[in-house]
Design an enzyme around this catalytic site. Structure first.
Site, PDB file in Angstrom:
ATOM      1  N   ASP A   1       4.363  71.907 -18.318  1.00 12.73           N
ATOM      2  CA  ASP A   1       4.964  72.396 -17.135  1.00 12.73           C
ATOM      3  C   ASP A   1       4.949  74.204 -17.051  1.00 12.73           C
ATOM      4  O   ASP A   1       4.981  74.719 -18.222  1.00 12.73           O
ATOM      5  CB  ASP A   1       6.434  71.970 -17.267  1.00 12.73           C
ATOM      6  CG  ASP A   1       7.068  71.963 -16.040  1.00 12.73           C
ATOM      7  OD1 ASP A   1       6.384  72.292 -14.840  1.00 12.73           O
ATOM      8  OD2 ASP A   1       8.436  71.986 -16.089  1.00 12.73           O
TER       9      ASP A   1
ATOM     10  N   HIS B   1      -2.784  76.982 -12.740  1.00 11.82           N
ATOM     11  CA  HIS B   1      -3.169  75.990 -12.987  1.00 11.82           C
ATOM     12  C   HIS B   1      -4.681  76.195 -13.952  1.00 11.82           C
ATOM     13  O   HIS B   1      -5.144  75.302 -14.624  1.00 11.82           O
ATOM     14  CB  HIS B   1      -3.618  74.824 -11.964  1.00 11.82           C
ATOM     15  CG  HIS B   1      -2.128  74.750 -11.182  1.00 11.82           C
ATOM     16  ND1 HIS B   1      -1.125  73.887 -12.025  1.00 11.82           N
ATOM     17  CD2 HIS B   1      -1.757  74.630 -10.125  1.00 11.82           C
ATOM     18  CE1 HIS B   1      -0.275  73.697 -11.221  1.00 11.82           C
ATOM     19  NE2 HIS B   1      -0.471  74.159 -10.056  1.00 11.82           N
TER      20      HIS B   1
ATOM     21  N   LEU C   1     -10.351  62.924 -32.390  1.00 13.07           N
ATOM     22  CA  LEU C   1      -9.049  62.873 -31.649  1.00 13.07           C
ATOM     23  C   LEU C   1      -9.197  62.077 -30.297  1.00 13.07           C
ATOM     24  O   LEU C   1     -10.302  61.974 -29.519  1.00 13.07           O
ATOM     25  CB  LEU C   1      -9.101  64.380 -30.902  1.00 13.07           C
ATOM     26  CG  LEU C   1      -7.917  64.684 -30.128  1.00 13.07           C
ATOM     27  CD1 LEU C   1      -6.541  64.611 -30.705  1.00 13.07           C
ATOM     28  CD2 LEU C   1      -8.006  65.992 -29.342  1.00 13.07           C
TER      29      LEU C   1
END
Length: 245
Positions: A27, A44, A138
């Site tokens: 966020d 972004h 991962l």
């Protein structure tokens, strides 16, 4: 815009009781840009650079599973310009990072309702899932058009269908979990939310029932591997009793 250089980390340098699975509500991208007088999409794009750094750092910190909240079912309420810009950023990220993630041993998967997404974006998502399917260093899960309540609704329908076909009898929590978007994934041990907000925003409500939470005021574009390292160290000092005395 070039993101800050990631710190040099060495494989295996991990603290005690590190979480196996970290989930992050990323966020603050738009706020980060607005505070600087820039368009929200600049934030972004900077946030996408941070994703690259965190993905690279996680295995070096002992984290094997990373789930990130990229776009919620509620984010469609944002302006058309921002939504289209975000979808473009997702597509470019997949194109640019596919080979690097494959080389680093990252397996990438997506959760959420794909049907409303652009056909080309869905194709890219399918492609990178296939390309990285054999990796295990991962496990990166990206939540796009994801909402926990919508996921539980889908899972309930799947579970009801199984019951109707006689595949299971009295349903259990495990039966419901097997119908979630995250079937086969371990539950998150730690959920992090950046930007100072202290709500979970419909993110993994079933899976994170016993997760530890960390809320940091740092906006996502400023969240570095060093911030993550500090949070992981604090996690190691928590006493997780899972309801026991």
């Amino acid at each position: 815009m070039v993101a800050d250089a990631a710190p040099q980390l060495t494989e295996g340098l991990t603290g005690a009781a590190r979480p196996r699975h970290v989930a992050i509500i990323m966020d603050g991208n738009g706020r980060w840009a607005t505070e600087r007088g820039w368009p929200r999409l600049v934030g972004h794009r900077r946030g996408a650079e941070r994703v690259k750094q965190i993905v690279h750092a996680c295995p070096l910190m002992g984290v094997n599973w990373l789930t990130i909240y990229a776009f919620s079912t509620e984010n469609w309420k944002r302006s058309t310009v921002e939504v289209l810009g975000l979808m473009g950023i997702f597509a470019r990220y997949i194109r640019r990072e596919a080979d690097a993630m494959a080389a680093e041993g990252v397996r990438m998967r997506f959760i959420g309702d794909r049907e409303p997404l652009d056909r080309k974006l869905r194709g890219l998502m399918d492609s990178i899932e296939v390309q990285t399917a054999g990796n295990s260093r991962l496990n990166l899960t990206v939540a796009i058009n994801y909402g926990g309540r919508a996921e539980l609704t889908r899972a309930s329908a799947r579970l009801a269908a199984k019951i109707g076909r006689g595949e299971i009898g009295e349903p259990t929590e495990a039966d419901l979990a097997a119908c979630l978007d995250t079937a086969g994934h371990p539950d998150p041990d730690l959920v992090i939310r950046t930007s100072g907000e202290t709500r979970i925003s419909n993110f993994l409500p079933f899976q994170a029932a016993y997760a530890e939470y960390e809320f940091t005021p740092t906006l996502w574009p400023d969240f570095t591997p060093a911030h993550l390292e500090e949070i992981l160290d604090r996690f190691g000092m928590r006493d997780r009793r899972f309801g026991a005395a």
